[in-house]
Design a protein around this motif. Structure first.
Motif, mmCIF file in Angstrom:
data_model
loop_
_atom_site.group_PDB
_atom_site.id
_atom_site.type_symbol
_atom_site.label_atom_id
_atom_site.label_comp_id
_atom_site.label_asym_id
_atom_site.label_seq_id
_atom_site.Cartn_x
_atom_site.Cartn_y
_atom_site.Cartn_z
ATOM 1 N N ILE A 1 28.175 -9.439 0.754
ATOM 2 C CA ILE A 1 27.528 -9.211 -0.760
ATOM 3 C C ILE A 1 27.807 -10.083 -1.512
ATOM 4 O O ILE A 1 26.953 -10.630 -2.464
ATOM 5 N N GLU A 2 29.105 -10.703 -1.639
ATOM 6 C CA GLU A 2 29.640 -11.567 -2.457
ATOM 7 C C GLU A 2 28.956 -12.761 -2.261
ATOM 8 O O GLU A 2 28.670 -13.675 -3.171
ATOM 9 N N THR A 3 28.928 -13.418 -0.891
ATOM 10 C CA THR A 3 28.333 -14.555 -0.529
ATOM 11 C C THR A 3 26.824 -14.737 -0.832
ATOM 12 O O THR A 3 26.422 -15.784 -1.605
ATOM 13 N N THR A 4 26.146 -13.554 -0.674
ATOM 14 C CA THR A 4 24.785 -13.616 -1.048
ATOM 15 C C THR A 4 24.463 -13.616 -2.753
ATOM 16 O O THR A 4 23.669 -14.219 -3.091
ATOM 17 N N LYS A 5 25.419 -12.890 -3.497
ATOM 18 C CA LYS A 5 25.484 -12.913 -4.868
ATOM 19 C C LYS A 5 25.790 -14.440 -5.387
ATOM 20 O O LYS A 5 24.993 -14.766 -6.189
ATOM 21 N N ASN A 6 26.828 -15.072 -4.591
ATOM 22 C CA ASN A 6 26.962 -16.432 -5.019
ATOM 23 C C ASN A 6 25.787 -17.385 -4.946
ATOM 24 O O ASN A 6 25.685 -18.268 -5.504
ATOM 25 N N ALA A 7 25.203 -17.053 -3.589
ATOM 26 C CA ALA A 7 24.000 -18.029 -3.445
ATOM 27 C C ALA A 7 22.858 -17.831 -4.363
ATOM 28 O O ALA A 7 22.316 -18.853 -4.806
ATOM 29 N N ALA A 8 22.830 -16.570 -4.838
ATOM 30 C CA ALA A 8 21.757 -16.337 -5.686
ATOM 31 C C ALA A 8 22.098 -16.916 -7.034
ATOM 32 O O ALA A 8 21.354 -17.306 -7.838
ATOM 33 N N LYS A 9 23.464 -16.807 -7.283
ATOM 34 C CA LYS A 9 23.905 -17.390 -8.654
ATOM 35 C C LYS A 9 23.610 -19.142 -8.637
ATOM 36 O O LYS A 9 23.291 -19.728 -9.767
ATOM 37 N N THR A 10 24.196 -19.471 -7.371
ATOM 38 C CA THR A 10 23.890 -20.940 -7.273
ATOM 39 C C THR A 10 22.378 -21.343 -7.588
ATOM 40 O O THR A 10 22.101 -22.372 -8.249
#
Length: 132
Positions: A95-104
């Motif tokens: 979830i954190e990885t996906t969130k960071n990808a969306a933030k990027t």
């Protein structure tokens, strides 16, 4: 050539879409949270009911669980807890990885738009007739 008020339709559609989304997402999140709680309660109830039945069986039958079996059950419980903790960590990491990808992507959205704009203008200039 398109007039400015022709572009208003895009703004109107986007506004309606995101207004509805901003209204519905909290309700969906609450509904999912409620579902998760009901599933947890159902699972907890099933485990508690079966545990109660096992205890009743042991009391009524006079049967005792041998020490070796108790040790095995304790180990199985500990290992199940460790497994669940690892699964939770993996889920949170994903979830954190996906969130960071969306933030990027969000942080770089303007750069993507600029790049797409340059590509669009290049293609327009290459294939459009020059107007005098």
């Amino acid at each position: 050539m398109a007039q400015n008020n022709d572009n208003d339709i895009f703004e109107e559609i986007n506004k309606k879409y995101f207004t509805e989304l901003e209204h519905s997402v909290p309700h969906i999140q609450q509904t999912l949270f409620d579902l998760q709680n009901e599933c947890y309660k159902s699972w907890r109830h099933a485990v508690d009911a079966n545990t109660s039945l096992y205890k009743e069986f042991l009391a009524d039958s006079g049967y005792e669980i041998p020490k070796a079996a108790q040790d095995i059950l304790t180990t199985m419980g500990d290992e199940a807890t460790k497994y669940r903790n690892i699964c939770n960590k993996i889920a949170i990491s994903n979830i954190e990885t996906t969130k960071n990808a969306a933030k990027t992507w969000n942080d770089n959205a303007d750069a993507f738009v600029d790049l797409n704009r340059k590509i669009m203008h290049y293609w327009l200039s290459a294939f459009s007739q020059k107007r005098k």
